[in-house]
Design an enzyme around this catalytic site. Sequence first.
Site, PDB file in Angstrom:
ATOM      1  N   ARG A   1     -15.081  12.380   9.138  1.00 13.77           N
ATOM      2  CA  ARG A   1     -13.831  13.056   9.552  1.00 13.77           C
ATOM      3  C   ARG A   1     -13.476  14.160   8.578  1.00 13.77           C
ATOM      4  O   ARG A   1     -12.969  15.213   8.962  1.00 13.77           O
ATOM      5  CB  ARG A   1     -12.689  12.029   9.627  1.00 13.77           C
ATOM      6  CG  ARG A   1     -12.804  11.083  10.822  1.00 13.77           C
ATOM      7  CD  ARG A   1     -11.921   9.858  10.628  1.00 13.77           C
ATOM      8  NE  ARG A   1     -10.539  10.232  10.356  1.00 13.77           N
ATOM      9  CZ  ARG A   1      -9.700   9.536   9.580  1.00 13.77           C
ATOM     10  NH1 ARG A   1     -10.084   8.403   9.006  1.00 13.77           N
ATOM     11  NH2 ARG A   1      -8.474   9.958   9.392  1.00 13.77           N
TER      12      ARG A   1
ATOM     13  N   ASP B   1     -15.442   2.289   7.897  1.00 13.12           N
ATOM     14  CA  ASP B   1     -14.397   3.246   7.518  1.00 13.12           C
ATOM     15  C   ASP B   1     -14.932   4.257   6.515  1.00 13.12           C
ATOM     16  O   ASP B   1     -14.625   5.446   6.589  1.00 13.12           O
ATOM     17  CB  ASP B   1     -13.175   2.522   6.943  1.00 13.12           C
ATOM     18  CG  ASP B   1     -12.167   3.514   6.376  1.00 13.12           C
ATOM     19  OD1 ASP B   1     -11.620   4.306   7.165  1.00 13.12           O
ATOM     20  OD2 ASP B   1     -11.957   3.533   5.156  1.00 13.12           O
TER      21      ASP B   1
ATOM     22  N   LYS C   1      -8.669  -1.508   5.560  1.00 16.48           N
ATOM     23  CA  LYS C   1      -8.971  -1.796   4.159  1.00 16.48           C
ATOM     24  C   LYS C   1      -8.064  -2.906   3.603  1.00 16.48           C
ATOM     25  O   LYS C   1      -8.508  -3.760   2.839  1.00 16.48           O
ATOM     26  CB  LYS C   1      -8.842  -0.515   3.322  1.00 16.48           C
ATOM     27  CG  LYS C   1     -10.057   0.402   3.529  1.00 16.48           C
ATOM     28  CD  LYS C   1      -9.930   1.707   2.782  1.00 16.48           C
ATOM     29  CE  LYS C   1      -9.123   2.713   3.559  1.00 16.48           C
ATOM     30  NZ  LYS C   1      -9.561   4.113   3.449  1.00 16.48           N
TER      31      LYS C   1
ATOM     32  N   SER D   1      -7.749   3.269   9.581  1.00 13.95           N
ATOM     33  CA  SER D   1      -8.490   3.362   8.325  1.00 13.95           C
ATOM     34  C   SER D   1      -7.760   2.611   7.209  1.00 13.95           C
ATOM     35  O   SER D   1      -8.337   1.766   6.515  1.00 13.95           O
ATOM     36  CB  SER D   1      -8.660   4.848   7.973  1.00 13.95           C
ATOM     37  OG  SER D   1      -9.075   5.022   6.645  1.00 13.95           O
TER      38      SER D   1
ATOM     39  N   HIS E   1       0.837  -1.197   0.000  1.00 16.24           N
ATOM     40  CA  HIS E   1       0.000   0.000   0.000  1.00 16.24           C
ATOM     41  C   HIS E   1       0.865   1.238   0.000  1.00 16.24           C
ATOM     42  O   HIS E   1       1.838   1.326   0.733  1.00 16.24           O
ATOM     43  CB  HIS E   1      -0.901   0.018   1.244  1.00 16.24           C
ATOM     44  CG  HIS E   1      -1.745   1.253   1.326  1.00 16.24           C
ATOM     45  ND1 HIS E   1      -2.896   1.410   0.597  1.00 16.24           N
ATOM     46  CD2 HIS E   1      -1.586   2.396   2.023  1.00 16.24           C
ATOM     47  CE1 HIS E   1      -3.420   2.596   0.856  1.00 16.24           C
ATOM     48  NE2 HIS E   1      -2.647   3.221   1.714  1.00 16.24           N
TER      49      HIS E   1
HETATM   50  N1  URA Z   1      -6.263   7.491   3.696  1.00 21.77           N
HETATM   51  C1  URA Z   1      -7.149   6.628   4.229  1.00 21.77           C
HETATM   52  O1  URA Z   1      -7.468   5.616   3.629  1.00 21.77           O
HETATM   53  N2  URA Z   1      -7.674   6.893   5.431  1.00 21.77           N
HETATM   54  C2  URA Z   1      -7.357   7.995   6.136  1.00 21.77           C
HETATM   55  O2  URA Z   1      -7.862   8.177   7.213  1.00 21.77           O
HETATM   56  C3  URA Z   1      -6.450   8.899   5.566  1.00 21.77           C
HETATM   57  C4  URA Z   1      -5.903   8.609   4.339  1.00 21.77           C
END
Ligand code: URA
Length: 433
Positions: free
Chosen positions: A168, A161, A187, A183, A82
Amino acid sequence: MRMVDLIDKKRDGESLSAEEIKWMITEYTKGNIPDYQMSSMAMAIYFQDMNNDERAELTMAMVHSGDEIDLSAIDGTKVDKHSTGGVGDTTTLVLAPLVAAVGVPVAKMSGRGLGHTGGTIDKLESVDGFHVEISEDDFIRLVNEDKLAVIGQSGNLTPADKKLYALRDVTGTVNSIPLIASSIMSKKIAAGADAIVLDVKTGNGAFMKTLADAEALAHAMVKIGNNVGRQTMAIISDMSQPLGYAIGNALELKEAMDTLRGEGPEDLTELVMTLGSQMVVLGGKAENLDEAHSLLQEAIDSGAALDKFRTFLSNQGGNPEVVDHPELLPQAQYQVELPAKESGVVTEIVANEMGIASMMLGAGRQTKEDDIDLSVGLVLHKKVGDKVEEGESLMTIYSNTEDIEDVKSKIYDNITISATGETPTLIHTVITE
Ligand code: URA
Ligand code: CA
């Protein structure tokens, strides 16, 4: 349980139990906790932080909030990579076939995303016929047979999320290490990763502008991964200037193929070899990083990496001839050179602004509905630290319109040429703990 009690607790700096976090995320996903309470909680977390246990619980609660991809039918350790995102970041396109060529299974689920250029799928779709609409059965079969497949995002991954991130975004609570780390990790884990390699970018083109912030985020994510049984490591890499030379979809695809052939830009190659070596070790295909590095180098030198890319393209309907005939990729109508206005050394190429310039040419999307032009973008000829003579081309602009004065001035405004300057450090830190 009452949400207001949990908010009070967190506001006062206490920690939340596993049960409390699970309850909160489950009920919020169901719509039983209103946004105003969740935003208050996010703000309390922003100021009071979360300890390592809370971060791990929050991550797994979000993983369990929706579908989880089961990759257990794929042999071997599934290592996912990632990147926290940057400009002209072509690493996935190179890494996936490269590590697959040495036997690490790559089962990639990818989205389309917004941004300066398209996502990995958009870039791949610049190959005629290539598509990611394959069944889950075919996806798993292809990875077992050929070690590499890419499928479009499907199902309902980490809905908690999705909801919380959107909240947020409008409540001043994006910039919180525990919230960002959970977060991102949720994923990756929901998408089925056994092990995770993180490329955390730092610099003006990155989400984390300073090295200290990038390191803090990387440590947080590595800790979460290791606490929930997914071996995780991170590197911190420079995104103060664009990575490689190309920014744009087909242009980056060509750059990826050049790199698989061993003829790629120095920085992109170094980053790919560093991340790739880690993936090969985590995937159990080498004992140590040196051995992994040699295996990858061999795959490039022998042509195995490029062959893997051909197989991958044709498995998913793409024309593998693009590998030897990049002119088959979408071509922009105009190619305009951008001459340097003075002689000296390039000391700054503001990554983020180069991304915006490519977006102005049509390479990226601002909203999900936007069409993108796969052929346009920028190809740099000079990078930070390079000498340049007045009149020499700094880059080629690939465009489908002749009217690019605003793009040119955007670029000129964001490139600095000085008397002296140095090449920036590409890889700052490797974090495994
Ligand atoms: N990228 C994400 O996937 N989540 C966040 O909270 C910030 C950046
Ligand atoms: Ca690039």
